[in-house]
Scaffold this motif. Structure first.
Motif, PDB file in Angstrom:
ATOM      1  N   MET A 146      52.843  45.027  24.903  1.00 31.17           N
ATOM      2  CA  MET A 146      51.704  46.012  25.578  1.00 31.17           C
ATOM      3  C   MET A 146      51.542  45.899  26.928  1.00 31.17           C
ATOM      4  O   MET A 146      51.811  44.700  27.475  1.00 31.17           O
ATOM      5  N   ILE A 147      51.727  46.930  27.675  1.00 27.00           N
ATOM      6  CA  ILE A 147      51.851  46.923  29.073  1.00 27.00           C
ATOM      7  C   ILE A 147      50.285  47.160  29.548  1.00 27.00           C
ATOM      8  O   ILE A 147      49.796  47.954  29.227  1.00 27.00           O
ATOM      9  N   ARG A 148      49.984  46.282  30.605  1.00 30.81           N
ATOM     10  CA  ARG A 148      48.743  46.211  31.017  1.00 30.81           C
ATOM     11  C   ARG A 148      48.789  47.508  32.211  1.00 30.81           C
ATOM     12  O   ARG A 148      49.453  47.641  32.852  1.00 30.81           O
ATOM     13  N   SER A 149      47.544  48.184  32.020  1.00 38.50           N
ATOM     14  CA  SER A 149      47.343  49.216  33.114  1.00 38.50           C
ATOM     15  C   SER A 149      47.026  48.947  34.383  1.00 38.50           C
ATOM     16  O   SER A 149      47.195  49.244  35.390  1.00 38.50           O
ATOM     17  N   ARG A 150      46.359  47.687  34.251  1.00 40.93           N
ATOM     18  CA  ARG A 150      45.836  46.957  35.680  1.00 40.93           C
ATOM     19  C   ARG A 150      46.173  45.830  35.745  1.00 40.93           C
ATOM     20  O   ARG A 150      46.273  44.848  34.718  1.00 40.93           O
ATOM     21  N   SER A 151      46.314  45.387  37.132  1.00 45.70           N
ATOM     22  CA  SER A 151      46.682  43.771  37.228  1.00 45.70           C
ATOM     23  C   SER A 151      45.389  43.025  37.560  1.00 45.70           C
ATOM     24  O   SER A 151      44.382  43.853  37.624  1.00 45.70           O
ATOM     25  N   PHE A 152      45.528  41.794  37.710  1.00 51.79           N
ATOM     26  CA  PHE A 152      44.479  41.020  37.636  1.00 51.79           C
ATOM     27  C   PHE A 152      43.927  41.171  39.031  1.00 51.79           C
ATOM     28  O   PHE A 152      42.774  41.163  39.391  1.00 51.79           O
ATOM     29  N   ALA A 153      44.809  41.532  40.001  1.00 55.25           N
ATOM     30  CA  ALA A 153      44.407  41.617  41.291  1.00 55.25           C
ATOM     31  C   ALA A 153      43.419  42.763  41.688  1.00 55.25           C
ATOM     32  O   ALA A 153      42.224  42.861  42.280  1.00 55.25           O
ATOM     33  N   SER A 154      43.774  43.956  40.813  1.00 57.27           N
ATOM     34  CA  SER A 154      42.931  45.100  40.696  1.00 57.27           C
ATOM     35  C   SER A 154      41.757  44.900  40.184  1.00 57.27           C
ATOM     36  O   SER A 154      40.751  45.358  40.685  1.00 57.27           O
ATOM     37  N   SER A 155      41.627  44.108  39.113  1.00 53.56           N
ATOM     38  CA  SER A 155      40.504  43.801  38.353  1.00 53.56           C
ATOM     39  C   SER A 155      39.357  43.075  39.054  1.00 53.56           C
ATOM     40  O   SER A 155      38.198  43.334  39.144  1.00 53.56           O
ATOM     41  N   VAL A 156      39.840  42.063  39.884  1.00 51.79           N
ATOM     42  CA  VAL A 156      39.127  41.249  41.002  1.00 51.79           C
ATOM     43  C   VAL A 156      38.643  42.121  42.071  1.00 51.79           C
ATOM     44  O   VAL A 156      37.111  41.705  42.280  1.00 51.79           O
ATOM     45  N   SER A 157      39.312  42.890  42.487  1.00 48.37           N
ATOM     46  CA  SER A 157      39.175  43.857  43.721  1.00 48.37           C
ATOM     47  C   SER A 157      37.767  44.894  43.053  1.00 48.37           C
ATOM     48  O   SER A 157      36.969  45.008  43.768  1.00 48.37           O
ATOM     49  N   PHE A 158      38.044  45.419  41.869  1.00 54.48           N
ATOM     50  CA  PHE A 158      36.911  46.356  41.365  1.00 54.48           C
ATOM     51  C   PHE A 158      35.673  45.383  40.983  1.00 54.48           C
ATOM     52  O   PHE A 158      34.561  45.921  41.324  1.00 54.48           O
ATOM     53  N   ALA A 159      35.652  44.176  40.612  1.00 59.00           N
ATOM     54  CA  ALA A 159      34.682  43.317  40.219  1.00 59.00           C
ATOM     55  C   ALA A 159      33.809  43.023  41.848  1.00 59.00           C
ATOM     56  O   ALA A 159      32.627  43.113  41.912  1.00 59.00           O
ATOM     57  N   LEU A 160      34.827  42.606  42.849  1.00 54.68           N
ATOM     58  CA  LEU A 160      34.164  42.348  43.880  1.00 54.68           C
ATOM     59  C   LEU A 160      33.540  43.788  44.630  1.00 54.68           C
ATOM     60  O   LEU A 160      32.392  43.695  45.269  1.00 54.68           O
ATOM     61  N   ALA A 161      34.208  44.907  44.439  1.00 56.44           N
ATOM     62  CA  ALA A 161      33.580  46.072  45.057  1.00 56.44           C
ATOM     63  C   ALA A 161      32.140  46.348  44.411  1.00 56.44           C
ATOM     64  O   ALA A 161      31.220  46.770  44.819  1.00 56.44           O
ATOM     65  N   ALA A 162      32.285  46.046  42.932  1.00 57.49           N
ATOM     66  CA  ALA A 162      30.901  46.392  42.217  1.00 57.49           C
ATOM     67  C   ALA A 162      29.861  45.301  42.700  1.00 57.49           C
ATOM     68  O   ALA A 162      28.639  45.868  42.747  1.00 57.49           O
ATOM     69  N   CYS A 163      30.363  44.116  42.982  1.00 60.52           N
ATOM     70  CA  CYS A 163      29.146  43.024  43.394  1.00 60.52           C
ATOM     71  C   CYS A 163      28.691  43.687  45.053  1.00 60.52           C
ATOM     72  O   CYS A 163      27.338  43.460  45.231  1.00 60.52           O
ATOM     73  N   LEU A 164      29.485  44.255  45.840  1.00 59.90           N
ATOM     74  CA  LEU A 164      29.121  44.313  47.213  1.00 59.90           C
ATOM     75  C   LEU A 164      28.274  45.750  47.256  1.00 59.90           C
ATOM     76  O   LEU A 164      27.218  45.857  47.453  1.00 59.90           O
ATOM     77  N   LEU A 165      28.661  46.704  46.206  1.00 61.01           N
ATOM     78  CA  LEU A 165      27.795  47.721  45.967  1.00 61.01           C
ATOM     79  C   LEU A 165      26.535  47.661  45.673  1.00 61.01           C
ATOM     80  O   LEU A 165      25.439  48.192  46.043  1.00 61.01           O
ATOM     81  N   ALA A 166      26.326  46.846  44.394  1.00 62.82           N
ATOM     82  CA  ALA A 166      25.097  46.137  43.998  1.00 62.82           C
ATOM     83  C   ALA A 166      24.237  45.402  44.888  1.00 62.82           C
ATOM     84  O   ALA A 166      22.981  45.845  45.027  1.00 62.82           O
ATOM     85  N   GLY A 167      24.873  44.627  45.841  1.00 55.20           N
ATOM     86  CA  GLY A 167      23.967  44.010  46.934  1.00 55.20           C
ATOM     87  C   GLY A 167      23.720  44.936  47.885  1.00 55.20           C
ATOM     88  O   GLY A 167      22.423  44.786  48.493  1.00 55.20           O
ATOM     89  N   ALA A 168      24.533  45.797  48.245  1.00 52.47           N
ATOM     90  CA  ALA A 168      24.105  46.912  49.362  1.00 52.47           C
ATOM     91  C   ALA A 168      22.893  47.749  48.654  1.00 52.47           C
ATOM     92  O   ALA A 168      21.929  47.865  49.544  1.00 52.47           O
ATOM     93  N   SER A 169      22.795  48.023  47.413  1.00 52.56           N
ATOM     94  CA  SER A 169      21.774  48.812  46.928  1.00 52.56           C
ATOM     95  C   SER A 169      20.639  48.099  46.830  1.00 52.56           C
ATOM     96  O   SER A 169      19.528  48.528  47.176  1.00 52.56           O
TER      97      SER A 169
END
Length: 97
Positions: free
Chosen positions: A1-24
């Motif tokens: 099975m081929i992953r569509s996302r890499s580990f780095a992109s998942s971490v970057s999405f999680a980091l972006a979500a945390c930053l946006l939640a903090g900014a809000s």
């Protein structure tokens, strides 16, 4: 099975979500703190303006008012008409002696 996302992109999405939640959260808190500060500031300025305006009114200055003049004249006339005892040589403090 081929992953569509890499580990780095998942971490970057999680980091972006945390930053946006903090900014809000920061924006919401900053908004309410700013409104509270503005309310207290306006309340203090209104108090100072009202207090200064009360001292500028001529009614609060020391002026003779018509009713007070009439009352003081009546008091002075009452004092002038009052019968005062006349002290004589045979006058004593206690009438029984």
């Amino acid at each position: 099975m081929i992953r569509s996302r890499s580990f780095a992109s998942s971490v970057s999405f999680a980091l972006a979500a945390c930053l946006l939640a903090g900014a809000s959260a920061y924006a919401a808190v900053a908004f309410h703190v700013g409104r509270a500060y503005a309310f207290v500031r306006d309340l203090a300025f209104d108090f100072v303006r009202t207090a200064a305006a009360k001292f500028e009114k001529p009614a609060l200055r020391l002026e003779a008012r018509r009713i007070e003049l009439v009352q003081s004249c009546a008091y002075a006339l009452k004092l002038a008409k009052r019968q005062r005892p006349q002290v004589r040589e045979n006058w004593r403090m206690c009438p029984s002696t």
